[in-house]
Design a protein around this motif. Sequence first.
Motif, mmCIF file in Angstrom:
data_model
loop_
_atom_site.group_PDB
_atom_site.id
_atom_site.type_symbol
_atom_site.label_atom_id
_atom_site.label_comp_id
_atom_site.label_asym_id
_atom_site.label_seq_id
_atom_site.Cartn_x
_atom_site.Cartn_y
_atom_site.Cartn_z
ATOM 1 N N ILE B 67 0.842 -1.198 0.000
ATOM 2 C CA ILE B 67 0.000 0.000 0.000
ATOM 3 C C ILE B 67 0.878 1.249 0.000
ATOM 4 C CG2 ILE B 67 -1.664 1.341 1.347
ATOM 5 C CD1 ILE B 67 -2.827 -1.299 2.356
ATOM 6 N N LEU B 68 1.911 1.218 0.822
ATOM 7 C CA LEU B 68 2.827 2.357 0.870
ATOM 8 C C LEU B 68 3.449 2.606 -0.498
ATOM 9 C CD1 LEU B 68 4.689 2.018 4.285
ATOM 10 C CD2 LEU B 68 3.454 4.010 3.427
ATOM 11 N N LYS B 69 3.781 1.541 -1.171
ATOM 12 C CA LYS B 69 4.379 1.666 -2.491
ATOM 13 C C LYS B 69 3.397 2.352 -3.449
ATOM 14 C CE LYS B 69 7.472 -1.050 -2.513
ATOM 15 N NZ LYS B 69 8.313 -2.256 -2.357
ATOM 16 N N SER B 70 2.149 1.941 -3.353
ATOM 17 C CA SER B 70 1.142 2.560 -4.206
ATOM 18 C C SER B 70 0.998 4.046 -3.889
ATOM 19 C CB SER B 70 -0.207 1.860 -4.028
ATOM 20 O OG SER B 70 -0.171 0.577 -4.630
ATOM 21 N N LEU B 71 1.094 4.369 -2.607
ATOM 22 C CA LEU B 71 1.000 5.770 -2.221
ATOM 23 C C LEU B 71 2.197 6.527 -2.772
ATOM 24 C CD1 LEU B 71 -0.171 5.301 1.472
ATOM 25 C CD2 LEU B 71 -1.454 6.431 -0.351
ATOM 26 N N GLN B 72 3.337 5.907 -2.662
ATOM 27 C CA GLN B 72 4.577 6.524 -3.089
ATOM 28 C C GLN B 72 4.570 6.858 -4.571
ATOM 29 O OE1 GLN B 72 8.980 4.973 -2.361
ATOM 30 N NE2 GLN B 72 7.503 4.106 -0.953
ATOM 31 N N THR B 265 13.368 18.443 10.483
ATOM 32 C CA THR B 265 13.570 17.714 9.240
ATOM 33 C C THR B 265 12.263 16.985 8.955
ATOM 34 O OG1 THR B 265 15.880 17.347 9.839
ATOM 35 C CG2 THR B 265 14.995 16.047 8.021
ATOM 36 N N ALA B 266 11.690 17.245 7.792
ATOM 37 C CA ALA B 266 10.420 16.595 7.446
ATOM 38 C C ALA B 266 10.674 15.538 6.394
ATOM 39 C CB ALA B 266 9.419 17.623 6.931
ATOM 40 N N PHE B 267 9.998 14.419 6.562
ATOM 41 C CA PHE B 267 10.226 13.267 5.686
ATOM 42 C C PHE B 267 8.987 12.920 4.884
ATOM 43 C CE2 PHE B 267 12.902 13.013 9.393
ATOM 44 C CZ PHE B 267 14.127 12.565 8.932
ATOM 45 N N THR B 268 9.210 12.500 3.654
ATOM 46 C CA THR B 268 8.124 11.937 2.880
ATOM 47 C C THR B 268 8.201 10.417 3.046
ATOM 48 O OG1 THR B 268 7.174 11.773 0.675
ATOM 49 C CG2 THR B 268 9.547 11.932 0.788
ATOM 50 N N TYR B 269 7.534 9.651 2.231
ATOM 51 C CA TYR B 269 7.572 8.202 2.368
ATOM 52 C C TYR B 269 9.006 7.691 2.343
ATOM 53 C CZ TYR B 269 2.653 8.708 1.195
ATOM 54 O OH TYR B 269 1.341 9.085 1.180
ATOM 55 N N ASN B 270 9.202 6.549 2.960
ATOM 56 C CA ASN B 270 10.511 5.916 2.927
ATOM 57 C C ASN B 270 11.577 6.660 3.716
ATOM 58 O OD1 ASN B 270 10.095 3.622 1.511
ATOM 59 N ND2 ASN B 270 11.679 4.064 -0.011
ATOM 60 N N ASN B 271 11.136 7.453 4.678
ATOM 61 C CA ASN B 271 12.087 8.223 5.477
ATOM 62 C C ASN B 271 12.991 9.091 4.619
ATOM 63 O OD1 ASN B 271 11.347 7.384 8.074
ATOM 64 N ND2 ASN B 271 12.423 5.441 7.771
ATOM 65 N N ASN B 272 12.418 9.598 3.590
ATOM 66 C CA ASN B 272 13.160 10.424 2.660
ATOM 67 C C ASN B 272 13.047 11.892 3.069
ATOM 68 O OD1 ASN B 272 14.557 11.192 0.436
ATOM 69 N ND2 ASN B 272 13.214 10.162 -1.035
ATOM 70 N N PRO B 273 14.122 12.502 3.547
ATOM 71 C CA PRO B 273 14.024 13.899 3.989
ATOM 72 C C PRO B 273 13.796 14.825 2.812
ATOM 73 C CG PRO B 273 16.301 13.196 4.034
ATOM 74 C CD PRO B 273 15.483 11.973 3.721
ATOM 75 N N MET B 274 12.835 15.702 2.930
ATOM 76 C CA MET B 274 12.473 16.572 1.812
ATOM 77 C C MET B 274 12.487 18.034 2.196
ATOM 78 S SD MET B 274 12.000 15.587 -1.128
ATOM 79 C CE MET B 274 11.657 14.227 -2.224
ATOM 80 N N GLU B 275 12.647 18.299 3.461
ATOM 81 C CA GLU B 275 12.646 19.693 3.891
ATOM 82 C C GLU B 275 13.425 19.807 5.179
ATOM 83 O OE1 GLU B 275 9.088 22.729 4.907
ATOM 84 O OE2 GLU B 275 9.774 21.428 6.529
ATOM 85 N N PHE B 276 14.170 20.883 5.275
ATOM 86 C CA PHE B 276 14.802 21.198 6.549
ATOM 87 C C PHE B 276 14.452 22.640 6.859
ATOM 88 C CE2 PHE B 276 18.326 22.933 9.057
ATOM 89 C CZ PHE B 276 18.263 22.075 10.136
ATOM 90 N N ARG B 277 14.103 22.895 8.095
ATOM 91 C CA ARG B 277 13.849 24.287 8.451
ATOM 92 C C ARG B 277 14.312 24.588 9.856
ATOM 93 N NH1 ARG B 277 7.380 25.389 8.493
ATOM 94 N NH2 ARG B 277 7.354 24.209 6.530
ATOM 95 N N GLN B 278 14.669 25.831 10.050
ATOM 96 C CA GLN B 278 14.936 26.263 11.408
ATOM 97 C C GLN B 278 13.981 27.382 11.734
ATOM 98 O OE1 GLN B 278 18.525 28.453 12.375
ATOM 99 N NE2 GLN B 278 18.354 27.891 14.533
#
Lengths: 293, 293
Positions: B67-72, B265-278
């Motif tokens: 299911i996660l793969k389909s979402l991805q 640090t914000a992650f999308t699926y698969n623990n993939n970091p997609m944003e960093f903010r301070q």
Amino acid sequence: MSAQIKKSTYSDIDKKESKIEGEYLPTKKSSLPNITANDALANNPTLKNSTSLPLFSPLYQQIKELILKSLQVGEWQPGESIPSEMDLAERFQVSQGTVRKAIDELSGENILTRKQGVGTFVATHSEEQVQYRFLKLMPDLENSLKKGSSEREIISFKQIPASDFVANALAINAMDDVFCLRRVLSFSGVVTILEDVWLPCHSFKGLTADRLNAYGGPMYGFFEKAFGIKMVRAQERIKAVLPNSVQAELLAVSESTPVLSVERTAFTYNNNPMEFRQGLYLTLDCHYRNELN
Amino acid sequence: MSAQIKKSTYSDIDKKESKIEGEYLPTKKSSLPNITANDALANNPTLKNSTSLPLFSPLYQQIKELILKSLQVGEWQPGESIPSEMDLAERFQVSQGTVRKAIDELSGENILTRKQGVGTFVATHSEEQVQYRFLKLMPDLENSLKKGSSEREIISFKQIPASDFVANALAINAMDDVFCLRRVLSFSGVVTILEDVWLPCHSFKGLTADRLNAYGGPMYGFFEKAFGIKMVRAQERIKAVLPNSVQAELLAVSESTPVLSVERTAFTYNNNPMEFRQGLYLTLDCHYRNELN
DNA sequence: CAGTGGTCTAGACCACACT
DNA sequence: GTGTGGTCTAGACCACTGC
């Protein structure tokens, strides 16, 4: 019988044999001993007189409440095992699956801990793995506090009437007596946390600084063993502040060094607040870590 | 038969024509009741070549991964409904209960949202209820930010090579280009948050300050709609700091006013970091709230 | 080996929402 | 009414632990 009815509507509010499903459990264990389960349900007054919204609740929620009640009254102590799922199913006269779902939720709330092949245990703050479960401070460079090299020192301990603020947090009357203690925690020899802790005297009768010092493990583990008080949940409010002169001296920093102010209210079962504390965290080489989901 | 075996090990590491699921829906309930579900196991290649630890995993975990793969890959977009449990059970050739358990976990992780009587939906940051799901700032006196009266202003927006620090957080190569934007958030007219946001250009091609400004809702909702990037999880590191002169001016406070530094640090699926903010949070009239369980 | 929790299935019925 | 998720049951088998 009446038990059946509850089931038929997922409810406790029903009447008569609308056996709408005498089939969930036919005659079944009817001839057998316990009544407990159905009785438990039948007698469970939880929602009976509820004049508000949830006029019913699923069976597993009711089981969950019954288990919580047993925990609350101390039928099973922290660290001990509770009866097996089958035994509980028998006791409450429901299927194992229903008990399982109740335990699933309690396990998710860190109130129970399952161990495959062994049993289900009442969570405790004394176990190595979950010690400092509520402490979210992490070194910037490593991935967990080196708890082995931590030291703590109680600086003061007294019994005083609660201020309005503290009384409010603890849901007690202002001027009710509370124990107030101040302590300093160091990690790897570096003073890092200064915290003031308030506890309602009523629930912690006989607490002394000596007893606290004598206990080696974490404070919440001590509360479990000495007072049977199990903290199950906490809420923290975090701000950035400057320490006053006394605080700064205890933390060995200047008054212009910003520190985290972490106010925590810890709850035992039933959302009953049992502790309030304010911690000042030095965050030069460490940080408060939080996971968002 | 072999079916039994798979079950016996809850495993995927099996033999024979692993025609990678050419037959999630083959002859199906052909002659006999089952073989199907077991085939799902037999043919699921998920962990086949795993040389590391989990040489097997429960069926529902494998379904969850599918299911996660389909979402991805975007088969179901944020806000949309996914197929019903029965349909998914049919598709994966497992029982509804197994699909249910997979969805239960995804729901617990806020990746899916169930709506009784309606269906199961892909979680989104655009919905009213979950907007600012990652923002834990609360007024001291009320119980939630008055989001209606919030304003935001983008102060700067540029494309620059990532510093080592940012590159590390985003798991990209240093010097890879990132968008860097700075903005100020106000609540009830009071400037409260100053934050710098870094985004990998590679994944946010075509992003401009204008497009961000044009979108009315929360930033994460915009990312979903404009780039198909869904943030599912984040990690924050909090410290108490003093703002530098520029930051202090933007926050309209003195340089000696302590503020919360919140690195996320914000992650999308698969623990993939997609944003960093301070973020720098002013905590004079509000606080960062956290629930501990 | 016995006992415990973990997984999986199958089928029934309930509560809810939309049409 | 139809279809969706939610609850409940019953029974089978698996995996792990400790005696």
